[in-house]
Write a protein that holds these residues in place. Structure first.
Motif, PDB file in Angstrom:
ATOM      1  N   GLY A   5       0.820  -1.214   0.000  1.00  0.00           N
ATOM      2  CA  GLY A   5       0.000   0.000   0.000  1.00  0.00           C
ATOM      3  C   GLY A   5       0.845   1.252   0.000  1.00  0.00           C
ATOM      4  N   ILE A   6       1.210   1.692   1.181  1.00  0.00           N
ATOM      5  CA  ILE A   6       1.983   2.925   1.351  1.00  0.00           C
ATOM      6  C   ILE A   6       3.221   2.589   2.186  1.00  0.00           C
ATOM      7  N   SER A   7       4.378   3.067   1.759  1.00  0.00           N
ATOM      8  CA  SER A   7       5.624   2.756   2.474  1.00  0.00           C
ATOM      9  C   SER A   7       5.769   3.607   3.734  1.00  0.00           C
ATOM     10  N   GLY A   8       6.692   3.190   4.583  1.00  0.00           N
ATOM     11  CA  GLY A   8       6.997   3.957   5.786  1.00  0.00           C
ATOM     12  C   GLY A   8       7.539   5.336   5.470  1.00  0.00           C
ATOM     13  N   MET A   9       8.267   5.440   4.354  1.00  0.00           N
ATOM     14  CA  MET A   9       8.784   6.753   3.937  1.00  0.00           C
ATOM     15  C   MET A   9       7.617   7.668   3.558  1.00  0.00           C
ATOM     16  N   GLU A  10       6.633   7.118   2.833  1.00  0.00           N
ATOM     17  CA  GLU A  10       5.468   7.916   2.437  1.00  0.00           C
ATOM     18  C   GLU A  10       4.641   8.336   3.652  1.00  0.00           C
ATOM     19  N   ILE A  11       4.522   7.448   4.633  1.00  0.00           N
ATOM     20  CA  ILE A  11       3.811   7.794   5.873  1.00  0.00           C
ATOM     21  C   ILE A  11       4.521   8.960   6.554  1.00  0.00           C
ATOM     22  N   THR A  12       5.848   8.854   6.674  1.00  0.00           N
ATOM     23  CA  THR A  12       6.631   9.903   7.329  1.00  0.00           C
ATOM     24  C   THR A  12       6.482  11.235   6.593  1.00  0.00           C
ATOM     25  N   GLN A  13       6.586  11.210   5.277  1.00  0.00           N
ATOM     26  CA  GLN A  13       6.430  12.441   4.489  1.00  0.00           C
ATOM     27  C   GLN A  13       5.046  13.049   4.691  1.00  0.00           C
ATOM     28  N   TYR A  14       4.018  12.221   4.692  1.00  0.00           N
ATOM     29  CA  TYR A  14       2.654  12.714   4.861  1.00  0.00           C
ATOM     30  C   TYR A  14       2.484  13.382   6.228  1.00  0.00           C
TER      31      TYR A  14
ATOM     32  N   SER B 154      14.887  -3.705   7.323  1.00  0.00           N
ATOM     33  CA  SER B 154      15.890  -4.765   7.204  1.00  0.00           C
ATOM     34  C   SER B 154      17.003  -4.335   6.257  1.00  0.00           C
ATOM     35  N   SER B 155      16.834  -3.168   5.657  1.00  0.00           N
ATOM     36  CA  SER B 155      17.862  -2.641   4.757  1.00  0.00           C
ATOM     37  C   SER B 155      19.008  -2.061   5.573  1.00  0.00           C
ATOM     38  N   GLY B 156      20.208  -2.498   5.265  1.00  0.00           N
ATOM     39  CA  GLY B 156      21.368  -1.958   5.965  1.00  0.00           C
ATOM     40  C   GLY B 156      22.050  -0.865   5.151  1.00  0.00           C
ATOM     41  N   VAL B 157      21.352  -0.352   4.144  1.00  0.00           N
ATOM     42  CA  VAL B 157      21.943   0.627   3.245  1.00  0.00           C
ATOM     43  C   VAL B 157      21.979   2.006   3.903  1.00  0.00           C
ATOM     44  N   GLU B 158      23.162   2.580   3.969  1.00  0.00           N
ATOM     45  CA  GLU B 158      23.344   3.876   4.617  1.00  0.00           C
ATOM     46  C   GLU B 158      22.463   4.954   3.987  1.00  0.00           C
ATOM     47  N   GLN B 159      22.321   4.933   2.661  1.00  0.00           N
ATOM     48  CA  GLN B 159      21.522   5.958   1.987  1.00  0.00           C
ATOM     49  C   GLN B 159      20.058   5.906   2.433  1.00  0.00           C
ATOM     50  N   THR B 160      19.555   4.715   2.697  1.00  0.00           N
ATOM     51  CA  THR B 160      18.178   4.584   3.179  1.00  0.00           C
ATOM     52  C   THR B 160      18.018   5.275   4.525  1.00  0.00           C
ATOM     53  N   GLU B 161      18.999   5.093   5.392  1.00  0.00           N
ATOM     54  CA  GLU B 161      18.971   5.752   6.698  1.00  0.00           C
ATOM     55  C   GLU B 161      19.034   7.269   6.534  1.00  0.00           C
ATOM     56  N   LEU B 162      19.924   7.749   5.690  1.00  0.00           N
ATOM     57  CA  LEU B 162      20.037   9.192   5.454  1.00  0.00           C
ATOM     58  C   LEU B 162      18.750   9.757   4.865  1.00  0.00           C
ATOM     59  N   ASP B 163      18.151   9.041   3.917  1.00  0.00           N
ATOM     60  CA  ASP B 163      16.886   9.486   3.324  1.00  0.00           C
ATOM     61  C   ASP B 163      15.782   9.564   4.369  1.00  0.00           C
TER      62      ASP B 163
ATOM     63  N   PHE C 264      16.074  10.230   7.561  1.00  0.00           N
ATOM     64  CA  PHE C 264      16.256  11.443   8.360  1.00  0.00           C
ATOM     65  C   PHE C 264      15.923  12.695   7.557  1.00  0.00           C
ATOM     66  N   ASP C 265      16.248  12.677   6.268  1.00  0.00           N
ATOM     67  CA  ASP C 265      15.950  13.828   5.405  1.00  0.00           C
ATOM     68  C   ASP C 265      14.458  14.127   5.333  1.00  0.00           C
ATOM     69  N   ILE C 266      13.631  13.092   5.360  1.00  0.00           N
ATOM     70  CA  ILE C 266      12.183  13.327   5.261  1.00  0.00           C
ATOM     71  C   ILE C 266      11.519  13.535   6.619  1.00  0.00           C
ATOM     72  N   GLY C 267      12.322  13.455   7.696  1.00  0.00           N
ATOM     73  CA  GLY C 267      11.767  13.811   8.996  1.00  0.00           C
ATOM     74  C   GLY C 267      11.643  12.723  10.031  1.00  0.00           C
ATOM     75  N   ALA C 268      12.198  11.541   9.776  1.00  0.00           N
ATOM     76  CA  ALA C 268      12.166  10.492  10.803  1.00  0.00           C
ATOM     77  C   ALA C 268      13.030  10.920  11.991  1.00  0.00           C
ATOM     78  N   ASN C 269      12.598  10.535  13.182  1.00  0.00           N
ATOM     79  CA  ASN C 269      13.359  10.861  14.392  1.00  0.00           C
ATOM     80  C   ASN C 269      14.416   9.812  14.711  1.00  0.00           C
ATOM     81  N   GLU C 270      14.092   8.566  14.392  1.00  0.00           N
ATOM     82  CA  GLU C 270      15.001   7.451  14.673  1.00  0.00           C
ATOM     83  C   GLU C 270      14.927   6.459  13.530  1.00  0.00           C
ATOM     84  N   PHE C 271      15.982   5.666  13.395  1.00  0.00           N
ATOM     85  CA  PHE C 271      16.070   4.637  12.368  1.00  0.00           C
ATOM     86  C   PHE C 271      16.647   3.409  13.052  1.00  0.00           C
ATOM     87  N   ILE C 272      15.926   2.302  13.025  1.00  0.00           N
ATOM     88  CA  ILE C 272      16.397   1.089  13.692  1.00  0.00           C
ATOM     89  C   ILE C 272      16.436  -0.053  12.687  1.00  0.00           C
ATOM     90  N   ALA C 273      17.614  -0.655  12.544  1.00  0.00           N
ATOM     91  CA  ALA C 273      17.780  -1.790  11.641  1.00  0.00           C
ATOM     92  C   ALA C 273      17.310  -3.068  12.330  1.00  0.00           C
TER      93      ALA C 273
END
Length: 121
Positions: free
Chosen positions: A56-65, A81-90, A92-101
């Motif tokens: 449906g809607i991704s966690g990134m889209e929820i955060t942006q909304y 489950s993604s260990g990609v650094e860019q995903t973590e940076l993205d 935070f860029d859209i407004g997440a407070n924390e990122f947990i792998a």
């Protein structure tokens, strides 16, 4: 305190929900991002825990909304489950407070939740 938990992995969602409820939180759990977003819009919450990749809607889209459309500062913790650094940076860029792998330590998650909720009070 009400937490919206959006996670499509049934076992992880149910175990996190059980753990958080045992710590005194009310948890509304969703396996689909669209349903989680509807609950956020209609019922509100004190914190959002969301997986990035969901139907449906991704966690990134929820955060942006939440940040852009609702203009809300509700704390958002992104789980992935993604260990990609860019995903973590993205995140935070859209407004997440924390990122947990994943895999997630419930004890560490609880510390981060309490820290975020304490800074909001």
């Amino acid at each position: 305190m009400r937490i919206i938990l959006a996670e499509d992995n049934d076992i992880l969602r149910k175990s996190l929900s059980f753990f958080l409820e045992s710590k005194g939180f009310t948890v509304d759990q969703f396996s689909d991002g669209k349903d989680a977003l509807e609950a956020i819009k209609n019922n509100g919450c004190d914190l959002i825990l969301t997986d990035i990749n969901m139907p449906g809607i991704s966690g990134m889209e929820i955060t942006q909304y939440v940040r852009q459309t609702l203009n809300s500062d509700i704390p958002v913790i992104i789980l992935t489950s993604s260990g990609v650094e860019q995903t973590e940076l993205d995140s935070f860029d859209i407004g997440a407070n924390e990122f947990i792998a994943k895999p997630i330590s419930p004890a560490v998650l609880l510390v981060r939740i309490n820290k975020l909720l304490k800074t909001r009070v």
